[in-house]
Design an enzyme around this catalytic site. Structure first.
Site, PDB file in Angstrom:
ATOM      1  N   GLU A  70       0.932  -1.019  -0.010  1.00  0.00           N
ATOM      2  CA  GLU A  70       0.042  -0.151  -0.009  1.00  0.00           C
ATOM      3  C   GLU A  70       0.865   1.166   0.079  1.00  0.00           C
ATOM      4  O   GLU A  70       1.798   1.400   0.668  1.00  0.00           O
ATOM      5  CB  GLU A  70      -0.897   0.013   1.115  1.00  0.00           C
ATOM      6  N   LYS A 157      -9.017   3.031  -2.921  1.00  0.00           N
ATOM      7  CA  LYS A 157      -9.621   2.709  -1.615  1.00  0.00           C
ATOM      8  C   LYS A 157     -10.863   3.403  -1.516  1.00  0.00           C
ATOM      9  O   LYS A 157     -10.988   4.491  -1.397  1.00  0.00           O
ATOM     10  CB  LYS A 157      -8.503   2.767  -0.628  1.00  0.00           C
ATOM     11  N   CYS A 191      -5.616  -2.756   2.624  1.00  0.00           N
ATOM     12  CA  CYS A 191      -5.753  -2.545   3.938  1.00  0.00           C
ATOM     13  C   CYS A 191      -7.099  -3.014   4.780  1.00  0.00           C
ATOM     14  O   CYS A 191      -7.652  -4.097   4.219  1.00  0.00           O
ATOM     15  CB  CYS A 191      -5.247  -1.238   4.541  1.00  0.00           C
TER      16      CYS A 191
END
Length: 358
Positions: A70, A157, A191
């Protein structure tokens, strides 16, 4: 038992490959690598140089798919609060955001072109975590490239966690792709959005087979989530995290780890990694690795997917759509729409030959 390759000579690779192998006699295998390494913070050109060295090393080990952590390009601003308290943002924090914004990349843009060229040069599929700059809003994004050097698309995201929400925007349903490639159907969640069951279900419905999970979470409990996703989705899970020491970030007072800075030395580990590769049966194929920067690799026997789905297919024979179902709004969510603009101009996703599952 995990084995480390013999340490490289001074002019050799940056660090050795961690290889848990896999059955090379399987009829259909994909050699995959997750990269566990730190960003060169506030220095995007140097980060891209490092990424190319690591990609080249992974290719030398025979990797066909390489997954980076990430925010590898642009950086994960661990420990920072950007000068924010409720009702106030400090001048120092605003300047820190300016520098962070300058380290981000435009998509498309020259950095994306360079990453595409890397993928083509080394003939690998590349999944890269970046900080995307769209005007003055930043997004935590994953970029996908094929082994011919083509940019396939991106995933933004959809839910930044906690203070990430003060620096990153929110992705929408239009960038949750699963790409059908010769080495399998590839997608990604970043994540803690991996903990969102409806997002996972949407990806399962698109037929994901190689589930990439770039992360910043190095806690032991992260491994439980990764194993659960592999079992739930009947897919391979490849989780890549950075390994960072305090020295990998700019020194104080330029950059502060608020609340812990006084306790840290340059050698203090601020993110321990834990990158891992897990099979559809829940078996750990490589990792988790907590001992430093590494290339963590395994052979993926794609036959494992069918064997796992025979037990449990969450959007197939183990679903009950007449009782439970999901609607995904996958149109772009735009704050302003100009009626004279063509659909082609509004859609910044590239045109490519690989099939994308919608």
């Amino acid at each position: 038992m995990m084995s480390l390759a013999t340490p490289p000579p001074p002019n050799g690779p940056l660090f050795p490959e961690v290889d848990m192998g896999g059955d090379t006699s399987a009829s259909t295998t994909v050699r995959a690598t997750v990269v566990q390494a730190s960003t060169v913070f506030y220095d995007t050109p140097a980060t891209l140089d490092k990424a190319e060295r690591l990609l080249g090393e992974a290719a030398e080990y025979g990797s066909q798919l390489v997954v980076f952590p990430e925010a590898f390009v642009g950086g994960y601003p661990r420990g920072s609060n950007f000068g924010v308290t409720i009702g106030n943002r400090s001048d120092k924090g605003k300047e820190q955001f300016r520098k962070y914004h300058a380290s981000a990349i435009n998509v498309p843009g020259p950095e994306v072109e360079r990453l595409a060229a890397m993928a083509g040069k080394y003939k690998v599929y590349l999944v890269m975590g970046v900080i995307e700059r769209d005007g003055y809003t930043l997004y935590c994004t994953v970029l996908f490239f094929d082994s011919q050097g083509r940019f396939l698309g991106k995933h933004r995201k959809i839910m930044p966690t906690a203070l990430e929400r003060i620096i990153w925007g929110f992705g929408d349903g239009s960038t949750i792709p699963v790409f059908e490639t010769p080495i399998g159907k590839i997608g990604a969640a970043i994540c803690w959005e991996n903990r969102m069951p409806l997002l996972r279900t949407a990806m399962y419905a698109k037929g994901i087979e190689i589930y990439c999970a770039p992360t910043a979470d190095s806690r032991d409990v992260w491994q439980a989530s990764m194993t659960h996703i592999a079992l739930e989705g009947g897919c391979f899970v490849l989780s890549a995290n950075q390994f960072c020491r305090r020295a990998d970030y700019p020194p104080s007072p330029e950059y502060m780890f608020y609340g812990t800075e006084d306790e840290l030395t340059p050698d203090s580990v601020v993110c321990a990694g834990g990158s891992v590769i897990i099979s559809p049966s829940g078996a750990i194929l490589a990792g988790p690795h907590y001992e430093g920067e590494a290339l963590i690799s395994a052979n993926l026997d794609l036959g494992e997917i069918a064997r796992a789905k025979f037990d449990f297919d969450v959007v197939g024979h183990y679903s009950r759509p007449e009782v439970l179902s999901l609607i995904v709004r996958d149109d772009p969510a735009k704050p302003v729409t100009f009626t004279s603009a063509s659909e082609e101009n509004e859609d910044d996703q590239p045109k490519f030959s690989h099939k994308v599952t919608h």
